[in-house]
Scaffold this motif. Structure first.
Motif, PDB file in Angstrom:
ATOM      1  N   GLY A   1      39.540  32.129  33.572  1.00 39.89           N
ATOM      2  CA  GLY A   1      39.203  30.814  32.984  1.00 39.89           C
ATOM      3  C   GLY A   1      37.886  31.095  32.289  1.00 39.89           C
ATOM      4  N   ASP A   2      37.059  30.143  31.904  1.00 42.22           N
ATOM      5  CA  ASP A   2      35.625  30.147  31.285  1.00 42.22           C
ATOM      6  C   ASP A   2      34.719  30.975  32.017  1.00 42.22           C
ATOM      7  OD1 ASP A   2      37.189  28.713  29.568  1.00 42.22           O
ATOM      8  OD2 ASP A   2      35.890  26.903  29.535  1.00 42.22           O
ATOM      9  N   ALA A   3      34.678  30.998  33.448  1.00 43.02           N
ATOM     10  CA  ALA A   3      33.805  31.683  34.203  1.00 43.02           C
ATOM     11  C   ALA A   3      33.861  33.041  34.140  1.00 43.02           C
ATOM     12  CB  ALA A   3      33.796  31.232  35.652  1.00 43.02           C
ATOM     13  N   SER A   4      34.972  33.647  33.497  1.00 45.54           N
ATOM     14  CA  SER A   4      35.488  34.950  33.470  1.00 45.54           C
ATOM     15  C   SER A   4      35.498  35.585  32.011  1.00 45.54           C
ATOM     16  CB  SER A   4      36.642  35.377  34.189  1.00 45.54           C
ATOM     17  OG  SER A   4      37.745  34.684  33.506  1.00 45.54           O
ATOM     18  N   THR A   5      34.948  35.203  31.184  1.00 42.40           N
ATOM     19  CA  THR A   5      35.250  35.407  29.670  1.00 42.40           C
ATOM     20  C   THR A   5      34.222  34.772  28.766  1.00 42.40           C
ATOM     21  OG1 THR A   5      36.708  35.709  27.784  1.00 42.40           O
ATOM     22  CG2 THR A   5      37.212  33.786  29.392  1.00 42.40           C
ATOM     23  N   ALA A   6      33.704  35.352  27.787  1.00 43.85           N
ATOM     24  CA  ALA A   6      32.892  34.723  26.655  1.00 43.85           C
ATOM     25  C   ALA A   6      33.780  34.099  25.626  1.00 43.85           C
ATOM     26  CB  ALA A   6      32.093  36.030  26.096  1.00 43.85           C
ATOM     27  N   MET A   7      35.051  34.349  25.592  1.00 45.46           N
ATOM     28  CA  MET A   7      36.018  33.906  24.640  1.00 45.46           C
ATOM     29  C   MET A   7      36.694  32.335  25.273  1.00 45.46           C
ATOM     30  SD  MET A   7      35.847  35.438  21.817  1.00 45.46           S
ATOM     31  CE  MET A   7      37.331  35.110  21.122  1.00 45.46           C
ATOM     32  N   THR A   8      36.361  31.299  24.920  1.00 47.42           N
ATOM     33  CA  THR A   8      36.571  30.373  26.007  1.00 47.42           C
ATOM     34  C   THR A   8      37.279  29.073  24.946  1.00 47.42           C
ATOM     35  OG1 THR A   8      34.541  29.191  25.633  1.00 47.42           O
ATOM     36  CG2 THR A   8      34.678  30.356  27.704  1.00 47.42           C
ATOM     37  N   ASN A   9      38.625  29.022  25.370  1.00 47.65           N
ATOM     38  CA  ASN A   9      39.262  27.771  25.143  1.00 47.65           C
ATOM     39  C   ASN A   9      40.560  27.703  25.915  1.00 47.65           C
ATOM     40  OD1 ASN A   9      41.310  29.387  24.006  1.00 47.65           O
ATOM     41  ND2 ASN A   9      40.979  29.183  21.859  1.00 47.65           N
ATOM     42  N   ALA A  10      41.452  26.669  25.524  1.00 46.89           N
ATOM     43  CA  ALA A  10      42.540  26.555  26.746  1.00 46.89           C
ATOM     44  C   ALA A  10      43.345  27.633  26.645  1.00 46.89           C
ATOM     45  CB  ALA A  10      43.256  25.125  26.092  1.00 46.89           C
ATOM     46  N   THR A  11      43.858  28.194  25.552  1.00 50.59           N
ATOM     47  CA  THR A  11      44.898  29.395  25.533  1.00 50.59           C
ATOM     48  C   THR A  11      44.329  30.604  26.429  1.00 50.59           C
ATOM     49  OG1 THR A  11      45.596  28.584  23.391  1.00 50.59           O
ATOM     50  CG2 THR A  11      46.271  30.875  24.069  1.00 50.59           C
ATOM     51  N   PHE A  12      42.885  30.810  25.882  1.00 52.14           N
ATOM     52  CA  PHE A  12      42.276  32.060  26.675  1.00 52.14           C
ATOM     53  C   PHE A  12      42.147  31.899  28.240  1.00 52.14           C
ATOM     54  CE2 PHE A  12      40.129  32.925  22.535  1.00 52.14           C
ATOM     55  CZ  PHE A  12      40.791  34.091  22.496  1.00 52.14           C
ATOM     56  N   ALA A  13      42.031  30.423  28.648  1.00 51.34           N
ATOM     57  CA  ALA A  13      41.753  30.078  29.978  1.00 51.34           C
ATOM     58  C   ALA A  13      43.180  30.226  30.736  1.00 51.34           C
ATOM     59  CB  ALA A  13      41.414  28.678  30.172  1.00 51.34           C
ATOM     60  N   SER A  14      44.189  29.764  30.273  1.00 49.43           N
ATOM     61  CA  SER A  14      45.541  29.748  30.736  1.00 49.43           C
ATOM     62  C   SER A  14      46.128  31.050  30.796  1.00 49.43           C
ATOM     63  CB  SER A  14      46.468  28.659  29.829  1.00 49.43           C
ATOM     64  OG  SER A  14      47.870  28.977  30.665  1.00 49.43           O
ATOM     65  N   ALA A  15      45.924  32.103  29.876  1.00 50.79           N
ATOM     66  CA  ALA A  15      46.307  33.338  29.963  1.00 50.79           C
ATOM     67  C   ALA A  15      45.576  34.111  31.024  1.00 50.79           C
ATOM     68  CB  ALA A  15      46.030  33.939  28.590  1.00 50.79           C
ATOM     69  N   SER A  16      44.342  33.738  31.136  1.00 48.46           N
ATOM     70  CA  SER A  16      43.564  34.657  32.253  1.00 48.46           C
ATOM     71  C   SER A  16      44.130  34.210  33.669  1.00 48.46           C
ATOM     72  CB  SER A  16      42.118  34.190  31.899  1.00 48.46           C
ATOM     73  OG  SER A  16      41.574  32.894  32.177  1.00 48.46           O
ATOM     74  N   GLY A  17      44.437  32.956  33.679  1.00 49.60           N
ATOM     75  CA  GLY A  17      45.111  32.323  34.909  1.00 49.60           C
ATOM     76  C   GLY A  17      46.334  33.320  35.229  1.00 49.60           C
ATOM     77  N   VAL A  18      47.020  33.289  34.329  1.00 53.34           N
ATOM     78  CA  VAL A  18      48.453  34.039  34.568  1.00 53.34           C
ATOM     79  C   VAL A  18      47.990  35.266  34.862  1.00 53.34           C
ATOM     80  CG1 VAL A  18      50.348  34.960  33.289  1.00 53.34           C
ATOM     81  CG2 VAL A  18      49.651  32.688  32.807  1.00 53.34           C
ATOM     82  N   ALA A  19      47.088  36.110  34.315  1.00 56.01           N
ATOM     83  CA  ALA A  19      46.705  37.575  34.807  1.00 56.01           C
ATOM     84  C   ALA A  19      46.092  37.630  35.997  1.00 56.01           C
ATOM     85  CB  ALA A  19      45.552  37.807  33.808  1.00 56.01           C
ATOM     86  N   ALA A  20      45.195  36.726  36.617  1.00 54.69           N
ATOM     87  CA  ALA A  20      44.791  36.481  37.766  1.00 54.69           C
ATOM     88  C   ALA A  20      45.708  36.104  38.777  1.00 54.69           C
ATOM     89  CB  ALA A  20      43.718  35.297  37.952  1.00 54.69           C
ATOM     90  N   GLY A  21      46.713  35.316  38.615  1.00 57.35           N
ATOM     91  CA  GLY A  21      47.873  35.135  39.426  1.00 57.35           C
ATOM     92  C   GLY A  21      48.457  36.299  39.649  1.00 57.35           C
ATOM     93  N   VAL A  22      49.160  36.805  38.680  1.00 55.22           N
ATOM     94  CA  VAL A  22      50.025  38.207  38.862  1.00 55.22           C
ATOM     95  C   VAL A  22      49.038  39.239  39.363  1.00 55.22           C
ATOM     96  CG1 VAL A  22      51.045  39.993  37.624  1.00 55.22           C
ATOM     97  CG2 VAL A  22      51.225  37.614  36.775  1.00 55.22           C
ATOM     98  N   GLY A  23      47.645  39.321  39.265  1.00 56.88           N
ATOM     99  CA  GLY A  23      47.011  40.563  39.917  1.00 56.88           C
ATOM    100  C   GLY A  23      46.762  40.145  41.352  1.00 56.88           C
ATOM    101  N   ALA A  24      46.873  38.886  41.625  1.00 55.01           N
ATOM    102  CA  ALA A  24      46.603  38.569  43.099  1.00 55.01           C
ATOM    103  C   ALA A  24      48.034  38.861  43.869  1.00 55.01           C
ATOM    104  CB  ALA A  24      46.152  37.167  43.273  1.00 55.01           C
ATOM    105  N   HIS A  25      49.118  38.675  43.170  1.00 56.01           N
ATOM    106  CA  HIS A  25      50.224  38.824  43.915  1.00 56.01           C
ATOM    107  C   HIS A  25      50.426  40.074  43.850  1.00 56.01           C
ATOM    108  CE1 HIS A  25      54.852  39.249  43.489  1.00 56.01           C
ATOM    109  NE2 HIS A  25      54.629  38.797  44.564  1.00 56.01           N
ATOM    110  N   ARG A  26      50.379  40.942  43.008  1.00 53.06           N
ATOM    111  CA  ARG A  26      50.382  42.573  43.003  1.00 53.06           C
ATOM    112  C   ARG A  26      49.630  43.132  44.241  1.00 53.06           C
ATOM    113  NH1 ARG A  26      52.307  45.245  38.545  1.00 53.06           N
ATOM    114  NH2 ARG A  26      50.604  46.838  38.723  1.00 53.06           N
ATOM    115  N   SER A  27      48.467  42.802  44.416  1.00 57.42           N
ATOM    116  CA  SER A  27      47.456  43.171  45.247  1.00 57.42           C
ATOM    117  C   SER A  27      47.928  42.900  46.722  1.00 57.42           C
ATOM    118  CB  SER A  27      45.929  42.504  45.324  1.00 57.42           C
ATOM    119  OG  SER A  27      46.033  41.130  45.789  1.00 57.42           O
ATOM    120  N   LEU A  28      48.767  41.559  46.928  1.00 56.37           N
ATOM    121  CA  LEU A  28      49.257  41.606  48.230  1.00 56.37           C
ATOM    122  C   LEU A  28      50.252  42.545  48.664  1.00 56.37           C
ATOM    123  CD1 LEU A  28      49.695  37.667  48.243  1.00 56.37           C
ATOM    124  CD2 LEU A  28      47.977  38.898  49.524  1.00 56.37           C
TER     125      LEU A  28
END
Length: 301
Positions: free
Chosen positions: A270-297
């Motif tokens: 989300g907005d705390a993790s990027t200088a490019m902030t809007n709803a689409t960027f936030a949602s996309a970064s959330g997808v990446a974080a969710g996938v990243g967390a799953h892969r790390s498990l």
């Protein structure tokens, strides 16, 4: 509810919900903690978001929350997480009510806060007629008299963009002086440069009729764009020792391709993790974080 999960997501707006959805679909035990204070709570409608153009942010969040609630491995918790620490088995998160939970992985979707400059009248018009993103709000004020208030050197960049939506006046506030090349660019875009500072916003809020300058002149505008400084809405990343970089308008948590922070097991979206902030960027970064967390498990022990 349980006290231990595979992943805790802190923040339930566009980024946090998108992260939790990936983990829910991976059938992982996930807890989403949300204080219900999203950055976009001041906006009446969200625009430019795939399939959701014109939908109020609160409605989009409510719909996504209801969809997430249907997954049996998801727990939703209303509350504010105010402490986070690493433990031998993962992470411990404490809420303001004293309740604490643990998880192997942690996703911070805690967002940022906009810090408006001390100009009377800005706050009561924020996200209605005082705006920060032309891609989010420009179409709705198209062909009207538009202003850009300088608060940062990036204001020149914003002033060059805004004429695509309407006739534009750039108020330098007497603090930013364009060089000859920038003046030529602004002139080519039809931007009127006003160097006398704005003293007052006129009209009945949340509308704008114009601005009064310190020399008494009144310039009529219908909407005002402004680049505002931002701050982290939560200090959880700092508590955990996550590295941050200074972005153009405020600090940004440093992340990799799958939103992993400098602290193993902690992800940020989300907005705390990027200088490019809007709803689409936030949602996309959330997808990446969710996938990243799953892969790390799976791949990191």
């Amino acid at each position: 509810m349980k006290e231990s999960y595979e992943v805790i997501v802190v923040g339930g707006s566009f980024a946090g919900l998108s992260a939790a959805m990936q983990l829910a679909r991976a059938r992982r035990e996930v807890l989403l903690i949300d204080a219900e204070r999203p950055r976009n709570r001041f906006a009446t409608h969200a625009h430019g978001f795939f399939g959701q153009d014109g939908v109020p942010p609160a409605q989009a969040i409510a719909t996504a929350t209801a969809q997430l609630r249907k997954y049996p491995t998801v727990t939703l918790l209303k509350g504010e997480a105010h402490r986070a620490s690493r433990e031998a088995s993962g992470f411990r998160v404490e809420l303001t009510n004293g309740f604490h939970v643990k998880a192997e992985r942690l996703i911070l979707a805690t967002g940022i806060c906009d810090k408006l400059p001390p100009l009377p009248g800005l706050e009561g018009r924020w996200a209605v007629s005082v705006l920060h993103c032309p891609y989010c709000h420009g179409y709705e004020v198209g062909d009207r008299r538009l202003g850009v208030l300088a608060t940062h050197p990036l204001s020149i960049h914003q002033a060059l963009l805004i004429p695509d939506w309407g006739p534009t006046t750039w108020f330098t506030q007497g603090t930013i002086e364009p060089d000859a090349e920038e003046v030529a660019l602004l002139s080519a875009r039809g931007v009127c440069i006003e160097r006398v500072p704005v003293a007052e916003i006129m009209g009945e809020a949340p509308s704008i009729d114009g601005v009064r300058l310190v020399d008494g002149r009144v310039i009529r505008i219908d909407a005002l764009f402004i680049s505002v400084r931002t701050e982290m809405a939560s200090d959880l990343a700092e508590q955990l020792g996550c590295a941050a970089d200074e972005g153009p308008l405020g600090p940004v948590i440093r992340v990799g391709d799958f939103k992993e922070t400098s602290v193993p097991g902690v992800f940020a979206a989300g907005d705390a993790s990027t200088a490019m902030t809007n709803a689409t960027f936030a949602s996309a970064s959330g997808v990446a974080a969710g996938v990243g967390a799953h892969r790390s498990l799976i791949f990191t022990k």
